[in-house]
Design a protein around this motif. Structure first.
Motif, PDB file in Angstrom:
ATOM      1  N   GLY A 102      22.597  58.369  76.163  1.00  0.00           N
ATOM      2  CA  GLY A 102      22.502  58.708  74.569  1.00  0.00           C
ATOM      3  C   GLY A 102      23.458  59.384  74.024  1.00  0.00           C
ATOM      4  O   GLY A 102      23.264  59.644  72.861  1.00  0.00           O
ATOM      5  N   GLY A 103      24.776  59.228  74.529  1.00  0.00           N
ATOM      6  CA  GLY A 103      25.918  59.747  73.725  1.00  0.00           C
ATOM      7  C   GLY A 103      26.850  58.725  72.921  1.00  0.00           C
ATOM      8  O   GLY A 103      26.382  57.670  72.779  1.00  0.00           O
ATOM      9  N   ASN A 104      27.832  59.243  72.315  1.00  0.00           N
ATOM     10  CA  ASN A 104      28.624  58.229  71.566  1.00  0.00           C
ATOM     11  C   ASN A 104      29.630  57.672  72.276  1.00  0.00           C
ATOM     12  O   ASN A 104      30.970  57.706  72.174  1.00  0.00           O
ATOM     13  N   ALA A 105      29.183  56.695  73.152  1.00  0.00           N
ATOM     14  CA  ALA A 105      30.015  56.006  74.152  1.00  0.00           C
ATOM     15  C   ALA A 105      30.757  54.682  73.360  1.00  0.00           C
ATOM     16  O   ALA A 105      30.075  54.390  72.527  1.00  0.00           O
ATOM     17  N   HIS A 106      32.049  54.538  73.730  1.00  0.00           N
ATOM     18  CA  HIS A 106      32.454  53.203  73.361  1.00  0.00           C
ATOM     19  C   HIS A 106      31.882  52.165  73.994  1.00  0.00           C
ATOM     20  O   HIS A 106      31.484  51.995  75.041  1.00  0.00           O
ATOM     21  N   PHE A 107      31.320  51.270  73.179  1.00  0.00           N
ATOM     22  CA  PHE A 107      30.490  49.972  73.534  1.00  0.00           C
ATOM     23  C   PHE A 107      31.192  49.271  74.632  1.00  0.00           C
ATOM     24  O   PHE A 107      30.483  48.622  75.597  1.00  0.00           O
ATOM     25  N   ALA A 108      32.460  48.967  74.594  1.00  0.00           N
ATOM     26  CA  ALA A 108      33.023  48.639  76.015  1.00  0.00           C
ATOM     27  C   ALA A 108      32.969  49.132  77.212  1.00  0.00           C
ATOM     28  O   ALA A 108      32.696  48.484  78.275  1.00  0.00           O
ATOM     29  N   ASP A 109      32.818  50.455  77.173  1.00  0.00           N
ATOM     30  CA  ASP A 109      32.479  51.187  78.413  1.00  0.00           C
ATOM     31  C   ASP A 109      31.311  51.077  78.896  1.00  0.00           C
ATOM     32  O   ASP A 109      30.754  50.805  79.804  1.00  0.00           O
ATOM     33  N   THR A 110      30.236  51.000  77.765  1.00  0.00           N
ATOM     34  CA  THR A 110      28.746  50.626  78.110  1.00  0.00           C
ATOM     35  C   THR A 110      28.539  49.170  78.806  1.00  0.00           C
ATOM     36  O   THR A 110      27.887  48.958  79.690  1.00  0.00           O
ATOM     37  N   ARG A 112      30.871  47.628  80.545  1.00  0.00           N
ATOM     38  CA  ARG A 112      31.447  47.583  81.912  1.00  0.00           C
ATOM     39  C   ARG A 112      30.568  48.463  82.891  1.00  0.00           C
ATOM     40  O   ARG A 112      30.101  47.907  84.005  1.00  0.00           O
ATOM     41  N   ARG A 113      29.838  49.503  82.323  1.00  0.00           N
ATOM     42  CA  ARG A 113      28.747  50.230  83.149  1.00  0.00           C
ATOM     43  C   ARG A 113      27.559  49.586  83.324  1.00  0.00           C
ATOM     44  O   ARG A 113      26.781  49.501  84.506  1.00  0.00           O
ATOM     45  N   GLU A 114      27.037  48.957  82.335  1.00  0.00           N
ATOM     46  CA  GLU A 114      25.962  48.146  82.363  1.00  0.00           C
ATOM     47  C   GLU A 114      26.037  47.024  83.481  1.00  0.00           C
ATOM     48  O   GLU A 114      25.182  46.741  84.398  1.00  0.00           O
TER      49      GLU A 114
END
Length: 479
Positions: A102-110, A112-114
């Motif tokens: 729920g944080g302000n993550a960079h979508f590219a990191d999201t 990768r994590r997904e």
């Protein structure tokens, strides 16, 4: 520990704590965890009467407290801290469980994590949450990414705790992997532009029209009752009306004129460049914040000549105020249009099925850029899901037409007086660029062909061509 909690929140800073309280207030049993156990105990001791909390001091206890499928919300600093928490908890989870960032993550990191967690059978749900600490507690706007399956299990809970407008929840499934965080990033980019445009309007009303901050507050209150009605206009009036208790002067005059930023505006501009999406008003708003903090550079420019024009009479100031309202509204429409186009470009690039009407719907409440005209944007995108631009919608087109003279006069007045209006100017230039029948880009292509043999296309026949500039007769060949 019994698995009694419907959802868990780890990371109990202001946002995490308030989000956990929001879930509890809506009848959910909430497991709470923090790296510092004292913060967990403090939350339960202070707010335990608001609902059912399960305090967990270890990662194992936290996971054990969650019902299957486990819903684990991470509310920690973006970047390495998020990765560290994921690596701490992922080994304790089972296939089908969900980790929600729920944080302000960079979508590219999201993204990768997904992808990495999907290989382990886990759902990673990048979720944009807008509204600040008050929104987190009382009802935010929630932009949920990740899989359709995870939203089926998680979405109803988010819809329940979100802000409501006309009985509709301000939460929705945006799209796969990083779509939720991407749309939240663009939301924040639009927020940068909106705030800068408002600040420029204030500056013009003060420096050109000669109004005091309290008088400008009244102007903004009036504007808030009309088409400019929005949360940001509302709070601007409150800030301008506030008197500093220490000096007795306007609060705005004792605040250092150097604006901070946390990165989402910068990410928006960087990503827009990658997508080839022209978000010029957002970019100028971001650069304006950067420039405001350049103390040494500002000192070097101090005292250099600028424009001068006699002050306005009170009747002229009234007329000028109406011009600024037009300019602010038209520029705001352009800024939103730039954000809308960027989301559409990203959806095509990353194969996200984003419903722009749904985005407008959930931005009507809870979030920072909530505004009355989002209802009209929603209606326009519902009527035409493939709408290329907001300014092609009939009502917006008419308003942009009405704004032509006052918008241009406002920017010209600022230039004559040496008052910086980078966002107003960028919005107007964007409008003029896209409406032009022919652009000087033709000359750019000629230059590129001259020094780099990059070729060009002709207007009279298909194909790519190159002129041999080094030869006296300069023959043209097909590339």
């Amino acid at each position: 520990m019994n698995a009694s909690a419907s959802i868990g929140v780890t990371g109990l800073g202001v946002m995490g704590r308030n989000l956990a309280r929001n879930f509890a207030r809506h009848g959910y049993t909430v497991a709470v965890h923090n790296r510092t156990a004292g913060r967990t105990r403090a939350l339960v001791e202070e707010f335990g009467d608001e609902g059912a909390f399960v305090a967990a001091e270890s990662a194992d206890d936290f996971v054990a407290a969650l019902q299957r499928p486990r819903r684990l919300v991470i509310m920690v600093q973006a970047g390495g801290a998020t990765d560290a928490v994921i690596e701490e908890f992922a080994p304790l989870l089972e296939p089908g469980d969900m980790i929600i960032d729920g944080g302000n993550a960079h979508f590219a990191d999201t993204r990768r994590r997904e992808a990495a967690l999907r290989e382990r059978g886990l759902h990673f749900v990048g979720t944009g949450i807008s509204g600040g600490e008050e929104g987190a507690l009382h009802g935010p706007s929630i932009m949920v990414g990740g899989s359709v399956e995870s939203y089926a299990a998680l979405g109803p809970m988010f819809e329940n705790i979100s802000a409501k407008v006309d009985g509709e929840p301000c939460a929705t499934h945006i799209g796969g992997d990083g779509a939720g965080h991407f749309v939240k990033m663009v939301h924040n980019g639009i927020e940068y532009a909106d705030m800068q445009l408002i600040a420029e309007a204030y500056d013009l009303l003060r420096q050109v029209a000669g109004y005091a901050p309290a008088e400008i507050a009244d102007i903004f209150r009036t504007w808030n009752e009309g088409r400019l009605g929005s949360y940001l206009i509302e709070i601007t009036a409150e800030v301008l009306a506030h008197t500093d208790p220490a000096t007795g002067g306007p609060f705005v005059d004792i605040v250092a004129d150097a604006a901070g930023q946390k990165g989402t505006g910068r990410w928006t501009v960087q990503t827009a460049l990658d997508l080839g999406s022209p978000v010029t008003a957002i970019a100028q708003a971001t650069f304006a914040r950067a420039a405001s903090g350049q103390a040494d550079l500002r000192a070097a420019y101090a005292g250099l000549p600028g424009g001068t024009t006699p002050p306005l009479s009170r009747s002229e100031a009234t007329r000028f105020t109406a011009q600024v309202e037009h300019a602010l509204y038209a520029s705001k429409v352009i800024a939103y249009d730039q954000g809308w186009k960027m989301i559409r470009s990203a959806a095509a690039e990353y194969d996200w099925k984003i419903d722009l009407a749904a985005v407008a719907r959930i931005w009507r409440g809870g979030c920072i850029i909530r505004a009355s005209f989002l209802d009209r944007i929603r209606a326009a995108c519902t009527a035409d899901p493939d709408l290329v631009s907001l300014v092609s919608e009939k009502e917006f087109a008419a308003e942009i037409g009405d704004a032509q003279v006052p918008w241009r006069e406002t920017v010209a007045s600022a230039a004559r007086r040496g008052i910086p209006v980078p966002a107003f100017s960028a919005a107007l230039a964007h409008y003029d660029t896209l409406r032009a029948d022919r652009l000087p880009a033709a000359l750019l292509q000629g230059q590129r062909d001259y020094f780099g043999a990059h070729t060009y296309r002709r207007t009279d026949r298909p194909g790519a061509f190159h002129t041999h500039w080094s030869r006296p007769d300069r023959p043209e060949t097909t590339a």
